[in-house]
Design an enzyme around this catalytic site. Structure first.
Site, PDB file in Angstrom:
ATOM      1  N   GLU A  93       0.849  -1.204   0.000  1.00 47.36           N
ATOM      2  CA  GLU A  93       0.000   0.000   0.000  1.00 47.36           C
ATOM      3  C   GLU A  93       0.878   1.245   0.000  1.00 47.36           C
ATOM      4  O   GLU A  93       0.403   2.359   0.185  1.00 47.36           O
ATOM      5  CB  GLU A  93      -0.950   0.002   1.207  1.00 47.36           C
ATOM      6  CG  GLU A  93      -0.269  -0.077   2.554  1.00 47.36           C
ATOM      7  CD  GLU A  93      -1.221   0.227   3.698  1.00 47.36           C
ATOM      8  OE1 GLU A  93      -1.639   1.389   3.835  1.00 47.36           O
ATOM      9  OE2 GLU A  93      -1.544  -0.703   4.463  1.00 47.36           O
ATOM     10  N   CYS A 125      -3.354  -3.472   4.392  1.00 46.96           N
ATOM     11  CA  CYS A 125      -2.382  -4.508   4.785  1.00 46.96           C
ATOM     12  C   CYS A 125      -2.676  -5.878   4.200  1.00 46.96           C
ATOM     13  O   CYS A 125      -1.999  -6.852   4.520  1.00 46.96           O
ATOM     14  CB  CYS A 125      -2.344  -4.614   6.316  1.00 46.96           C
ATOM     15  SG  CYS A 125      -1.989  -3.047   7.108  1.00 46.96           S
ATOM     16  N   HIS A 262      -1.973 -10.726  11.873  1.00 47.49           N
ATOM     17  CA  HIS A 262      -1.510  -9.423  11.401  1.00 47.49           C
ATOM     18  C   HIS A 262      -1.206  -8.576  12.636  1.00 47.49           C
ATOM     19  O   HIS A 262      -2.032  -8.471  13.535  1.00 47.49           O
ATOM     20  CB  HIS A 262      -2.584  -8.755  10.538  1.00 47.49           C
ATOM     21  CG  HIS A 262      -2.283  -7.325  10.236  1.00 47.49           C
ATOM     22  ND1 HIS A 262      -1.163  -6.956   9.535  1.00 47.49           N
ATOM     23  CD2 HIS A 262      -2.918  -6.178  10.577  1.00 47.49           C
ATOM     24  CE1 HIS A 262      -1.130  -5.624   9.451  1.00 47.49           C
ATOM     25  NE2 HIS A 262      -2.183  -5.134  10.069  1.00 47.49           N
TER      26      HIS A 262
END
Length: 485
Positions: A93, A125, A262
Site C-alpha cells: 500500500e 495490509c 496481522h
C-alpha cells in the site's frame, strides 16, 4: 465438489518453498523513544508491546528499492534461475506511482524472461495475502506451467508526528511458491469483506494515513470473529465425519499448533487472541442449547452456564458491547496467556523488533516462526499454523498451513532457517538515537512534495551490501536505482 477440489490440492502440495526478509539495518529502541518524546516509561514497550522500530533510510530507500533488495536476495540465496519464475506478484500500500507498478520495476531482475504473470495488489495490509492466494491458486491449477511463483509483500509504515508515529516500521518479505512444499496449503480458508472507513490514504500530498483508531480495533475484531467462526465451522465439517467423539471435532483456539496474526503492534495481537476464547465459549453455549427440547430447558441451561463460566454474562451479551470492556479484556488475557505464549509469542518477535510492516506483517510472523521455532527443531512434520491477515477498509482472511516432509530436498524448513538467520541479523543492527526517527520521516516528507528532478539527501552509508537504494529521480520523474556491492 468441495471434497474433490481439496483432494486435488492435497496431491499437489502447493505452498511455500522458501522465504526471505528485508528490514532496515538500523533501529530505534521504543524505550529510548519514550524518553525522547517525554512520555511515561512503558507507554510503547508495555502499552503497545513493542521493542524497537526498524527505521527506513529516509529518502534513500523507497518501496521499489526494498522490493528489489528482498527479491534479488531470495534469488541469490536459493540459486533460483530467473527463467524458472512464471509469476511475480506484489502486495503493497506504499505507492510512489499511480500507474507504474512495483511489479514492473522488479522485472529488471529477471533478464530476458519477460513471460511473468502477476501485478501489484492494493488493499491496505491485505495486498500480500491476496497475492499469495493468487499464487497458490495458479500453482495448484491444471494450467500451471511448472515454474515458480514469487510473492512480495512490502511496505513502509510512516505516521504523522503524534501518538501513532511509534507504530511506524518498514520491511519486505519475498516468498517462493511451488508444489511439493514443506509448508503446504490445502484450500482451508475463510474471508471477510466489508465497507468500513477505519484507515485510508485519501490525501496524495502526504505519505500518512487517515486513521480512526477506535474504529480500526473494532473492525479488526469483527473481521477476526467473522473469519474465525466460519473457519472453525469449515474445519469442523471437514473432520466431523471421521470422528465419533463429541469433542474431537470441535475446533477451538487451542487446537492449532501455532497462530500468526496481522500485527500492527503486539498488544493488539494479545487482545485479539484472547477474543477467540470468548468466541469459543459463546459457540459452546450455542451448541449446548441445540440439545435442549424447549424454551424452559434452554433458559435453565443458559443460566447454569453463565453462573459456572468465568465469562458470565459476556456469553450472551450483544457482541458489540464486548469490544471496549476493560474487565472482559483482563479476564480474556488471563484465560489465554499460557496458550498465547505457546502458540503466538514466537511469531510476534520480529514484528516487535521492527514495527508495523503492513502487508508484510503476517509474513514477518511466518519468518519469525520459521527462524525461532524451526531452529529449535519444533516446526515438525504434521504441525499446522493458522494465519489471520487483516487489511483496513476492510478485507481479511484466515487460512491454515501444514508442515510436511517434501519429496525434494532443495527446499526444506532447515534450509529456510539457515538462509533467514533472522535473529542474528536483527541483533546485528545499529541502534540510532531516538531523534533519527523524525529526521528519517521528515526526509521522506520533503521528497514527497519536492517534485523532480530530485537527489536523495539522507545518509546512505548505513546501508549494507546487497541493498538497493534510490539514486535519483530525473526531470521526467523516472526513478533510478543502484545496489550496494
Amino acid at each position: 465438489n468441495m471434497k474433490s477440489q481439496t483432494d486435488t490440492a492435497t496431491g499437489k502440495h502447493a505452498g511455500i518453498l522458501a522465504i526471505e526478509v528485508y528490514s532496515p539495518s538500523v533501529h530505534i529502541k521504543q524505550s529510548m523513544l519514550e524518553k525522547h518524546n517525554d512520555i511515561s516509561a512503558g507507554k510503547y514497550t508495555i502499552g503497545l508491546g513493542q521493542q524497537s522500530i526498524g527505521v527506513v533510510c529516509g529518502d534513500v530507500e523507497d518501496i521499489n528499492s526494498i522490493c528489489l533488495t528482498v527479491v534479488h536476495s531470495l534469488l541469490e540465496k536459493y540459486s533460483i534461475d530467473p527463467n524458472e519464475v512464471g509469476r511475480l506478484e506484489v502486495g503493497t500500500e506504499t505507492l510512489v506511482d499511480k500507474s507504474k507498478s512495483t511489479k514492473t520495476i522488479l522485472m529488471s531482475l529477471f533478464g530476458d524472461n519477460t513471460d511473468i504473470e502477476g501485478a501489484t495488489v492494493v488493499n491496505a495490509c491485505y495486498g500480500g495475502t491476496a497475492a499469495l492466494l493468487n499464487a497458490l491458486d495458479w500453482v495448484a491449477s491444471d494450467y500451471w506451467d511448472g515454474r515458480y511463483a514469487i510473492v512480495v509483500a512490502a511496505d513502509i509504515a510512516a505516521y504523522a508526528p503524534g501518538s501513532a508515529r511509534p507504530t511506524s516500521g518498514a520491511g519486505a518479505v519475498a516468498l517462493l511458491i511451488g508444489r511439493d512444499a514443506p509448508i503446504a496449503f490445502y484450500g482451508e480458508k475463510a474471508t471477510h469483506a466489508a465497507d468500513v472507513w477505519d484507515f485510508y490514504k485519501p490525501d496524495p500530498s502526504v505519505e500518512y494515513p487517515t486513521v480512526d483508531g477506535k474504529l480500526s480495533q473494532t473492525c479488526y475484531y469483527q473481521a477476526l470473529e467473522d473469519c474465525y467462526t466460519r473457519f472453525a465451522k469449515k474445519i469442523e465439517q471437514g473432520t466431523a465425519v471421521a470422528s465419533k467423539e463429541e469433542n474431537e471435532h470441535v475446533f477451538d483456539a487451542q487446537k492449532p499448533d501455532y497462530f500468526i496474526f496481522h500485527a500492527p503492534y503486539n498488544k493488539l495481537v494479545q487482545k485479539s487472541y484472547g477474543r477467540l476464547f470468548l468466541m469459543d465459549a459463546r459457540r459452546k453455549l450455542q451448541r449446548d442449547l441445540l440439545g435442549c427440547s424447549n424454551a424452559d430447558e434452554k433458559k435453565e441451561l443458559e443460566e447454569k452456564e453463565i453462573k459456572e463460566n468465568v465469562l458470565g454474562t459476556w456469553l450472551t451479551a450483544p457482541v458489540e458491547e464486548t469490544y471496549i470492556d476493560r474487565g472482559l479484556e483482563k479476564t480474556l488475557k488471563e484465560l489465554s496467556s499460557t496458550s498465547f505464549r505457546q502458540r503466538l509469542a514466537d511469531a510476534n518477535i520480529v514484528s516487535q523488533r521492527i514495527g508495523n510492516t503492513y502487508t508484510a506483517s503476517v509474513f514477518m510472523g511466518l519468518a519469525s516462526l520459521i527462524d525461532i521455532v524451526g531452529r529449535r527443531g519444533d516446526l515438525e512434520v504434521g504441525k499446522n499454523v493458522v494465519v489471520f491477515s487483516y487489511g483496513s477498509g476492510a478485507l481479511a482472511t484466515m487460512y491454515r498451513l501444514h508442515i510436511r516432509e517434501p519429496n525434494q530436498s532443495k527446499f526444506t524448513i532447515s534450509k529456510m532457517t539457515d538462509a533467514l538467520n533472522l535473529m542474528a541479523r536483527l541483533d546485528a543492527r545499529e541502534e540510532l538515537d531516538a531523534s533519527e526517527l523524525d529526521k528519517a520521516l521528515d526526509a521522506r516528507a520533503r521528497m514527497h512534495t519536492a517534485g523532480a528532478p530530485y537527489k536523495p539527501q539522507y545518509q546512505s552509508f548505513r546501508l549494507l551490501s546487497g541493498t538497493y537504494y534510490l539514486d535519483e529521480i530525473d526531470a521526467n520523474f523516472v526513478r533510478k536505482y543502484k545496489r550496494i556491492e
